[in-house]
Design a protein around this motif. Structure first.
Motif, PDB file in Angstrom:
ATOM      1  N   ALA A   4       1.406   6.804  -6.793  1.00  0.00           N
ATOM      2  CA  ALA A   4       0.199   7.470  -7.269  1.00  0.00           C
ATOM      3  C   ALA A   4       0.121   8.935  -6.853  1.00  0.00           C
ATOM      4  O   ALA A   4      -0.295   9.786  -7.642  1.00  0.00           O
ATOM      5  N   PHE A   5       0.526   9.246  -5.614  1.00  0.00           N
ATOM      6  CA  PHE A   5       0.294  10.584  -5.071  1.00  0.00           C
ATOM      7  C   PHE A   5       1.551  11.332  -4.654  1.00  0.00           C
ATOM      8  O   PHE A   5       1.469  12.473  -4.221  1.00  0.00           O
ATOM      9  N   GLY A   6       2.702  10.706  -4.721  1.00  0.00           N
ATOM     10  CA  GLY A   6       3.917  11.337  -4.225  1.00  0.00           C
ATOM     11  C   GLY A   6       4.115  10.985  -2.766  1.00  0.00           C
ATOM     12  O   GLY A   6       3.170  10.622  -2.064  1.00  0.00           O
ATOM     13  N   GLN A   7       5.339  11.112  -2.316  1.00  0.00           N
ATOM     14  CA  GLN A   7       5.699  10.643  -0.976  1.00  0.00           C
ATOM     15  C   GLN A   7       4.964  11.386   0.139  1.00  0.00           C
ATOM     16  O   GLN A   7       4.467  10.780   1.078  1.00  0.00           O
ATOM     17  N   GLN A   8       4.863  12.713   0.031  1.00  0.00           N
ATOM     18  CA  GLN A   8       4.261  13.490   1.108  1.00  0.00           C
ATOM     19  C   GLN A   8       2.760  13.216   1.245  1.00  0.00           C
ATOM     20  O   GLN A   8       2.265  12.951   2.338  1.00  0.00           O
ATOM     21  N   GLN A   9       2.027  13.266   0.133  1.00  0.00           N
ATOM     22  CA  GLN A   9       0.589  13.031   0.190  1.00  0.00           C
ATOM     23  C   GLN A   9       0.294  11.573   0.557  1.00  0.00           C
ATOM     24  O   GLN A   9      -0.640  11.289   1.296  1.00  0.00           O
ATOM     25  N   ALA A  58       0.829  -1.206   0.000  1.00  0.00           N
ATOM     26  CA  ALA A  58       0.000   0.000   0.000  1.00  0.00           C
ATOM     27  C   ALA A  58       0.863   1.256   0.000  1.00  0.00           C
ATOM     28  O   ALA A  58       0.602   2.198  -0.746  1.00  0.00           O
ATOM     29  N   ARG A  59       1.881   1.269   0.830  1.00  0.00           N
ATOM     30  CA  ARG A  59       2.766   2.434   0.901  1.00  0.00           C
ATOM     31  C   ARG A  59       3.419   2.689  -0.464  1.00  0.00           C
ATOM     32  O   ARG A  59       3.477   3.810  -0.939  1.00  0.00           O
ATOM     33  N   GLU A  60       3.893   1.632  -1.095  1.00  0.00           N
ATOM     34  CA  GLU A  60       4.553   1.756  -2.403  1.00  0.00           C
ATOM     35  C   GLU A  60       3.590   2.281  -3.465  1.00  0.00           C
ATOM     36  O   GLU A  60       3.917   3.196  -4.225  1.00  0.00           O
ATOM     37  N   VAL A  61       2.382   1.733  -3.523  1.00  0.00           N
ATOM     38  CA  VAL A  61       1.389   2.164  -4.512  1.00  0.00           C
ATOM     39  C   VAL A  61       0.996   3.616  -4.290  1.00  0.00           C
ATOM     40  O   VAL A  61       0.913   4.408  -5.236  1.00  0.00           O
ATOM     41  N   LEU A  62       0.767   3.978  -3.041  1.00  0.00           N
ATOM     42  CA  LEU A  62       0.367   5.351  -2.744  1.00  0.00           C
ATOM     43  C   LEU A  62       1.464   6.351  -3.090  1.00  0.00           C
ATOM     44  O   LEU A  62       1.178   7.444  -3.592  1.00  0.00           O
TER      45      LEU A  62
END
Length: 142
Positions: A87-92, A80-84
């Protein structure tokens, strides 16, 4: 969230419910307590006009949270962390991940909030004081 930052969570929920249509909203209401339904219905009734930019921001936030929840439940925390992040960049991604992991932690004892006090007493009567304290920290004050 820029302009929508001053919107309460209840207003956000009412905007989402207003946006998904009556049939879908009725299905969502089946998952709430009577008190939550009453509060949300009142908030939906109070809804007046919201600028389209704010509605879009709230719906986008809701979509991102739903997507985050789905990714976490289907692929595990690391996936989940990798996909997010992709998809949204590290901060978001970190912000979304934090919101969802808080929800996952509180769901473990959500049954305590709904339990009758007599049942709760039966559950904890033979437990260690630390266990009782942990369980009661999730109970309603009444």
């Amino acid at each position: 969230m820029s302009e929508g930052g001053n919107i309460s969570n209840m207003q956000r929920a009412s905007l989402v419910l207003s946006s998904i249509g009556a049939e879908n909203a009725s299905l969502v209401f089946k998952n709430f307590s009577d008190d939550e339904i009453e509060k949300l219905t009142l908030e939906v009734a109070k809804n007046d006009y919201w600028p389209m930019e704010i509605v879009e921001e709230v719906l986008n936030d809701f979509y991102e949270l739903c997507l985050t929840q789905k990714v976490i439940s289907e692929g595990g925390v690391d996936y989940a962390r990798e996909v997010l992040e992709k998809a949204f960049g590290q901060q978001q991604a970190a912000a979304l991940f934090e919101k969802i992991t808080k929800q996952l932690k509180t769901k473990a004892f959500s049954f305590v909030r709904k339990a009758d006090y007599k049942n709760l007493l039966a559950i904890v009567q033979n437990e260690h004081p630390q266990t009782i304290a942990l369980i009661l920290s999730y109970a309603r004050s009444d």
